[in-house]
Motif scaffolding. Structure first.
Motif, PDB file in Angstrom:
ATOM      1  N   THR A  77       0.792  -1.219  -0.016  1.00 16.01           N
ATOM      2  CA  THR A  77       0.093  -0.145  -0.127  1.00 16.01           C
ATOM      3  C   THR A  77       1.037   1.321  -0.050  1.00 16.01           C
ATOM      4  N   VAL A  78       0.420   2.306  -0.411  1.00 14.86           N
ATOM      5  CA  VAL A  78       0.947   3.824  -0.344  1.00 14.86           C
ATOM      6  C   VAL A  78      -0.269   4.531   0.007  1.00 14.86           C
ATOM      7  N   ASP A  79       0.320   5.618   1.185  1.00 15.50           N
ATOM      8  CA  ASP A  79      -0.860   6.359   1.521  1.00 15.50           C
ATOM      9  C   ASP A  79      -0.255   7.851   1.263  1.00 15.50           C
ATOM     10  N   LEU A  80      -1.177   8.656   1.406  1.00 14.17           N
ATOM     11  CA  LEU A  80      -0.821  10.238   1.050  1.00 14.17           C
ATOM     12  C   LEU A  80      -1.638  10.936   2.172  1.00 14.17           C
ATOM     13  N   GLN A  81      -0.805  11.377   3.278  1.00 15.94           N
ATOM     14  CA  GLN A  81      -1.488  12.231   4.379  1.00 15.94           C
ATOM     15  C   GLN A  81      -1.437  13.724   3.800  1.00 15.94           C
ATOM     16  N   MET A  82      -2.668  14.260   3.806  1.00 11.79           N
ATOM     17  CA  MET A  82      -2.643  15.629   3.186  1.00 11.79           C
ATOM     18  C   MET A  82      -3.147  16.411   4.161  1.00 11.79           C
ATOM     19  N   ASN A  83      -2.620  17.560   4.676  1.00 13.69           N
ATOM     20  CA  ASN A  83      -2.798  18.538   5.815  1.00 13.69           C
ATOM     21  C   ASN A  83      -2.878  19.800   5.198  1.00 13.69           C
ATOM     22  N   MET A  84      -3.421  20.863   6.041  1.00 11.03           N
ATOM     23  CA  MET A  84      -3.658  22.231   5.580  1.00 11.03           C
ATOM     24  C   MET A  84      -4.032  22.486   4.030  1.00 11.03           C
ATOM     25  N   LEU A  85      -5.205  21.603   3.768  1.00  7.86           N
ATOM     26  CA  LEU A  85      -5.440  21.385   2.322  1.00  7.86           C
ATOM     27  C   LEU A  85      -6.071  22.856   1.835  1.00  7.86           C
ATOM     28  N   GLU A  86      -5.730  23.229   0.433  1.00 10.83           N
ATOM     29  CA  GLU A  86      -6.221  24.356  -0.130  1.00 10.83           C
ATOM     30  C   GLU A  86      -7.032  24.249  -1.659  1.00 10.83           C
ATOM     31  N   PRO A  87      -7.762  25.347  -1.698  1.00  7.11           N
ATOM     32  CA  PRO A  87      -8.728  24.987  -2.931  1.00  7.11           C
ATOM     33  C   PRO A  87      -7.871  24.564  -4.050  1.00  7.11           C
ATOM     34  N   GLU A  88      -6.749  25.043  -3.959  1.00  2.17           N
ATOM     35  CA  GLU A  88      -5.702  24.653  -5.263  1.00  2.17           C
ATOM     36  C   GLU A  88      -5.478  23.159  -5.259  1.00  2.17           C
ATOM     37  N   ASP A  89      -5.679  22.533  -4.178  1.00  2.00           N
ATOM     38  CA  ASP A  89      -5.180  20.949  -4.175  1.00  2.00           C
ATOM     39  C   ASP A  89      -6.403  20.276  -4.858  1.00  2.00           C
ATOM     40  N   THR A  90      -7.579  20.739  -5.097  1.00  2.00           N
ATOM     41  CA  THR A  90      -8.775  20.265  -5.445  1.00  2.00           C
ATOM     42  C   THR A  90      -8.397  19.613  -7.055  1.00  2.00           C
ATOM     43  N   ALA A  91      -8.516  18.277  -7.027  1.00  2.00           N
ATOM     44  CA  ALA A  91      -8.180  17.482  -8.242  1.00  2.00           C
ATOM     45  C   ALA A  91      -8.444  15.812  -8.046  1.00  2.00           C
ATOM     46  N   VAL A  92      -8.670  15.202  -9.060  1.00  2.60           N
ATOM     47  CA  VAL A  92      -8.647  13.697  -8.966  1.00  2.60           C
ATOM     48  C   VAL A  92      -7.211  13.110  -8.697  1.00  2.60           C
ATOM     49  N   TYR A  93      -6.989  12.466  -7.730  1.00  2.99           N
ATOM     50  CA  TYR A  93      -5.661  11.886  -7.109  1.00  2.99           C
ATOM     51  C   TYR A  93      -5.487  10.393  -7.639  1.00  2.99           C
ATOM     52  N   TYR A  94      -4.537  10.114  -8.436  1.00  7.56           N
ATOM     53  CA  TYR A  94      -4.262   8.712  -8.869  1.00  7.56           C
ATOM     54  C   TYR A  94      -2.957   8.473  -8.180  1.00  7.56           C
ATOM     55  N   CYS A  95      -2.782   6.902  -7.962  1.00  9.91           N
ATOM     56  CA  CYS A  95      -1.597   6.327  -7.490  1.00  9.91           C
ATOM     57  C   CYS A  95      -1.112   5.643  -8.493  1.00  9.91           C
ATOM     58  N   ARG A  96       0.369   5.437  -8.628  1.00  8.86           N
ATOM     59  CA  ARG A  96       0.914   4.848  -9.604  1.00  8.86           C
ATOM     60  C   ARG A  96       2.015   3.965  -9.021  1.00  8.86           C
ATOM     61  N   PHE A  97       2.243   2.904  -9.348  1.00  9.82           N
ATOM     62  CA  PHE A  97       3.250   1.745  -9.023  1.00  9.82           C
ATOM     63  C   PHE A  97       4.095   1.731 -10.563  1.00  9.82           C
ATOM     64  N   VAL A  98       5.288   1.696 -10.104  1.00 11.97           N
ATOM     65  CA  VAL A  98       6.379   1.390 -11.302  1.00 11.97           C
ATOM     66  C   VAL A  98       6.868  -0.209 -10.809  1.00 11.97           C
ATOM     67  N   LEU A  99       6.627  -1.129 -11.692  1.00  9.72           N
ATOM     68  CA  LEU A  99       6.870  -2.539 -11.505  1.00  9.72           C
ATOM     69  C   LEU A  99       7.959  -2.968 -12.521  1.00  9.72           C
ATOM     70  N   GLY A 100       9.256  -2.812 -12.195  1.00  8.78           N
ATOM     71  CA  GLY A 100      10.169  -3.097 -13.460  1.00  8.78           C
ATOM     72  C   GLY A 100       9.899  -2.215 -14.559  1.00  8.78           C
ATOM     73  N   VAL A 101       9.473  -2.615 -15.758  1.00 13.97           N
ATOM     74  CA  VAL A 101       9.334  -1.736 -16.675  1.00 13.97           C
ATOM     75  C   VAL A 101       7.566  -1.580 -16.979  1.00 13.97           C
ATOM     76  N   ILE A 102       7.003  -2.035 -15.747  1.00 16.89           N
ATOM     77  CA  ILE A 102       5.473  -1.955 -15.984  1.00 16.89           C
ATOM     78  C   ILE A 102       4.943  -0.730 -15.233  1.00 16.89           C
ATOM     79  N   ILE A 103       4.285  -0.037 -15.716  1.00 16.87           N
ATOM     80  CA  ILE A 103       3.598   1.161 -15.089  1.00 16.87           C
ATOM     81  C   ILE A 103       2.017   0.904 -14.709  1.00 16.87           C
ATOM     82  N   VAL A 104       1.585   0.990 -13.537  1.00 15.14           N
ATOM     83  CA  VAL A 104       0.283   0.664 -13.020  1.00 15.14           C
ATOM     84  C   VAL A 104      -0.660   1.829 -12.411  1.00 15.14           C
ATOM     85  N   TRP A 105      -1.625   2.315 -12.981  1.00  6.71           N
ATOM     86  CA  TRP A 105      -2.412   3.219 -12.386  1.00  6.71           C
ATOM     87  C   TRP A 105      -3.798   2.943 -11.643  1.00  6.71           C
ATOM     88  N   GLY A 106      -3.934   3.487 -10.780  1.00  2.65           N
ATOM     89  CA  GLY A 106      -5.443   3.434 -10.396  1.00  2.65           C
ATOM     90  C   GLY A 106      -6.203   4.142 -10.922  1.00  2.65           C
TER      91      GLY A 106
END
Length: 115
Positions: A77-106
């Motif tokens: 797993t990988v987590d992202l703790q986000m504090n002091m959020l700002e309106p500019e942080d509004t977005a769709v957030y994606y996680c990404r793993f790089v496995l050797g030469v393979i890239i996987v997105w959520g």
């Protein structure tokens, strides 16, 4: 086949906090890096935070001091703790793993910062 599933997004007021989580399933091996990206409406997807296989982290300047990326190698797993959020942080957030030469997105999770 590896799949990533994000969770933890939502609506929060400016100054608030959210914690995003990304869980991987499938055949996991040779993880080179885990990262969080985001894409706001009308903007390109950008790297927010990354953690390498050696544990070294890096952040885009706009989130330094506010966001923290962490991982659990046992649970893949990988987590992202986000504090002091700002309106500019509004977005769709994606996680990404790089496995050797393979890239996987959520599939992404929406974060909206608004009063």
């Amino acid at each position: 086949q590896v799949q990533l599933v994000e969770s933890g997004g939502g609506l929060v007021q400016p100054g608030g906090s959210l914690r995003l989580s990304c869980a991987a399933s499938g055949s996991i091996a040779n993880i080179y890096s885990k990262a969080w990206y985001r894409q706001a409406p009308g903007k390109q997807r950008e790297l927010v935070a990354i953690i390498g296989s050696n544990g070294i982290t890096d952040y885009t300047d706009s989130v330094k001091g506010r966001f923290t990326i962490s991982r659990n190698n046992t649970k893949n797993t990988v987590d992202l703790q986000m504090n002091m959020l700002e309106p500019e942080d509004t977005a769709v957030y994606y996680c990404r793993f790089v496995l050797g030469v393979i890239i996987v997105w959520g599939q992404g999770t929406q974060v909206t910062v608004s009063s």
